[in-house]
Motif scaffolding. Sequence first.
Motif, PDB file in Angstrom:
ATOM      1  N   ARG A  53       1.055  -1.398   0.020  1.00  0.00           N
ATOM      2  CA  ARG A  53      -0.096   0.154  -0.215  1.00  0.00           C
ATOM      3  C   ARG A  53       0.925   1.077  -0.501  1.00  0.00           C
ATOM      4  O   ARG A  53       1.973   0.796   0.700  1.00  0.00           O
ATOM      5  CB  ARG A  53      -1.086  -0.040   1.135  1.00  0.00           C
ATOM      6  N   PRO A  54       0.880   2.131  -0.625  1.00  0.00           N
ATOM      7  CA  PRO A  54       1.584   3.373  -0.998  1.00  0.00           C
ATOM      8  C   PRO A  54       1.025   4.091   1.045  1.00  0.00           C
ATOM      9  O   PRO A  54       0.068   3.985   1.603  1.00  0.00           O
ATOM     10  CB  PRO A  54       0.606   4.988  -1.683  1.00  0.00           C
ATOM     11  N   THR A  55       2.421   4.193   1.093  1.00  0.00           N
ATOM     12  CA  THR A  55       1.902   5.308   2.245  1.00  0.00           C
ATOM     13  C   THR A  55       2.336   6.798   2.391  1.00  0.00           C
ATOM     14  O   THR A  55       3.062   7.315   1.129  1.00  0.00           O
ATOM     15  CB  THR A  55       3.376   5.286   3.417  1.00  0.00           C
ATOM     16  N   GLY A  56       2.158   7.496   3.002  1.00  0.00           N
ATOM     17  CA  GLY A  56       3.032   9.254   3.157  1.00  0.00           C
ATOM     18  C   GLY A  56       1.524  10.049   2.760  1.00  0.00           C
ATOM     19  O   GLY A  56       0.329   9.730   2.941  1.00  0.00           O
ATOM     20  N   SER A  57       2.028  11.075   2.615  1.00  0.00           N
ATOM     21  CA  SER A  57       0.106  12.157   2.139  1.00  0.00           C
ATOM     22  C   SER A  57       0.047  12.645   1.108  1.00  0.00           C
ATOM     23  O   SER A  57       1.395  13.125   0.776  1.00  0.00           O
ATOM     24  CB  SER A  57       0.453  12.850   3.486  1.00  0.00           C
ATOM     25  N   PHE A  58      -1.067  13.519   0.764  1.00  0.00           N
ATOM     26  CA  PHE A  58      -0.816  13.660  -1.056  1.00  0.00           C
ATOM     27  C   PHE A  58      -1.306  14.683  -0.722  1.00  0.00           C
ATOM     28  O   PHE A  58      -2.590  15.071  -0.072  1.00  0.00           O
ATOM     29  CB  PHE A  58      -2.023  12.367  -1.787  1.00  0.00           C
ATOM     30  N   ARG A  59      -1.816  15.484  -1.607  1.00  0.00           N
ATOM     31  CA  ARG A  59      -2.154  17.227  -1.256  1.00  0.00           C
ATOM     32  C   ARG A  59      -2.358  17.096  -2.789  1.00  0.00           C
ATOM     33  O   ARG A  59      -1.313  17.131  -4.284  1.00  0.00           O
ATOM     34  CB  ARG A  59      -0.452  17.838  -1.660  1.00  0.00           C
ATOM     35  N   TYR A  60      -3.346  17.530  -3.353  1.00  0.00           N
ATOM     36  CA  TYR A  60      -4.620  17.819  -4.390  1.00  0.00           C
ATOM     37  C   TYR A  60      -4.433  18.954  -3.793  1.00  0.00           C
ATOM     38  O   TYR A  60      -5.319  20.181  -3.406  1.00  0.00           O
ATOM     39  CB  TYR A  60      -5.299  17.326  -4.207  1.00  0.00           C
ATOM     40  N   ARG A  61      -4.206  19.380  -5.441  1.00  0.00           N
ATOM     41  CA  ARG A  61      -4.783  21.495  -5.909  1.00  0.00           C
ATOM     42  C   ARG A  61      -5.679  21.331  -6.935  1.00  0.00           C
ATOM     43  O   ARG A  61      -5.453  20.836  -8.315  1.00  0.00           O
ATOM     44  CB  ARG A  61      -3.870  21.874  -6.452  1.00  0.00           C
ATOM     45  N   PHE A  62      -6.789  21.752  -7.039  1.00  0.00           N
ATOM     46  CA  PHE A  62      -8.179  21.747  -7.364  1.00  0.00           C
ATOM     47  C   PHE A  62      -7.745  23.122  -8.112  1.00  0.00           C
ATOM     48  O   PHE A  62      -7.945  24.364  -7.636  1.00  0.00           O
ATOM     49  CB  PHE A  62      -9.508  21.270  -7.035  1.00  0.00           C
ATOM     50  N   THR A  63      -7.865  23.130  -9.391  1.00  0.00           N
ATOM     51  CA  THR A  63      -8.627  24.714 -10.500  1.00  0.00           C
ATOM     52  C   THR A  63      -9.721  25.186 -10.854  1.00  0.00           C
ATOM     53  O   THR A  63     -10.123  23.826 -11.330  1.00  0.00           O
ATOM     54  CB  THR A  63      -7.077  25.272 -11.198  1.00  0.00           C
ATOM     55  N   THR A  64     -10.529  26.231 -11.414  1.00  0.00           N
ATOM     56  CA  THR A  64     -11.692  26.436 -12.061  1.00  0.00           C
ATOM     57  C   THR A  64     -11.013  26.720 -13.310  1.00  0.00           C
ATOM     58  O   THR A  64     -10.556  27.561 -12.965  1.00  0.00           O
ATOM     59  CB  THR A  64     -12.156  26.385 -12.032  1.00  0.00           C
ATOM     60  N   ALA A  65     -11.866  26.770 -14.061  1.00  0.00           N
ATOM     61  CA  ALA A  65     -11.125  27.119 -15.699  1.00  0.00           C
ATOM     62  C   ALA A  65     -12.840  28.072 -16.147  1.00  0.00           C
ATOM     63  O   ALA A  65     -13.222  28.089 -16.132  1.00  0.00           O
ATOM     64  CB  ALA A  65     -10.669  26.731 -17.395  1.00  0.00           C
ATOM     65  N   ARG A  66     -11.813  29.690 -15.079  1.00  0.00           N
ATOM     66  CA  ARG A  66     -13.501  30.647 -14.978  1.00  0.00           C
ATOM     67  C   ARG A  66     -13.000  31.740 -16.787  1.00  0.00           C
ATOM     68  O   ARG A  66     -11.490  31.984 -16.624  1.00  0.00           O
ATOM     69  CB  ARG A  66     -13.536  31.704 -13.922  1.00  0.00           C
ATOM     70  N   GLY A  67     -14.209  32.219 -17.640  1.00  0.00           N
ATOM     71  CA  GLY A  67     -13.356  32.581 -18.202  1.00  0.00           C
ATOM     72  C   GLY A  67     -13.682  33.884 -18.124  1.00  0.00           C
ATOM     73  O   GLY A  67     -15.309  34.319 -16.844  1.00  0.00           O
ATOM     74  N   ASP A  68     -12.911  34.963 -18.236  1.00  0.00           N
ATOM     75  CA  ASP A  68     -13.196  36.876 -17.552  1.00  0.00           C
ATOM     76  C   ASP A  68     -13.937  37.313 -18.551  1.00  0.00           C
ATOM     77  O   ASP A  68     -13.442  37.470 -19.651  1.00  0.00           O
ATOM     78  CB  ASP A  68     -11.634  36.935 -17.302  1.00  0.00           C
TER      79      ASP A  68
END
Length: 68
Positions: A53-68
């Motif tokens: 099993r994988p050990t350690g911590s994982f970090r996720y960064r969620f972004t959104t694509a917004r039209g300006d």
Amino acid sequence: MSFTSADLAVLDRAIAASELTVEIAGRKVTFDNFDGLKKRRDFVAAQLAEASRPTGSFRYRFTTARGD
């Protein structure tokens, strides 16, 4: 004690051949009964599964694509 997949294969072969004496991790072991052999096989399989099993911590960064 860490087990290898070769140790698990030795136990599987012993179960298939109905043998109660095996050599695991350099030690010769004779089980009293077939149930003890199956319990050891299940223990070794669980140890190998846990080690894979994988050990350690994982970090996720969620972004959104917004039209300006």
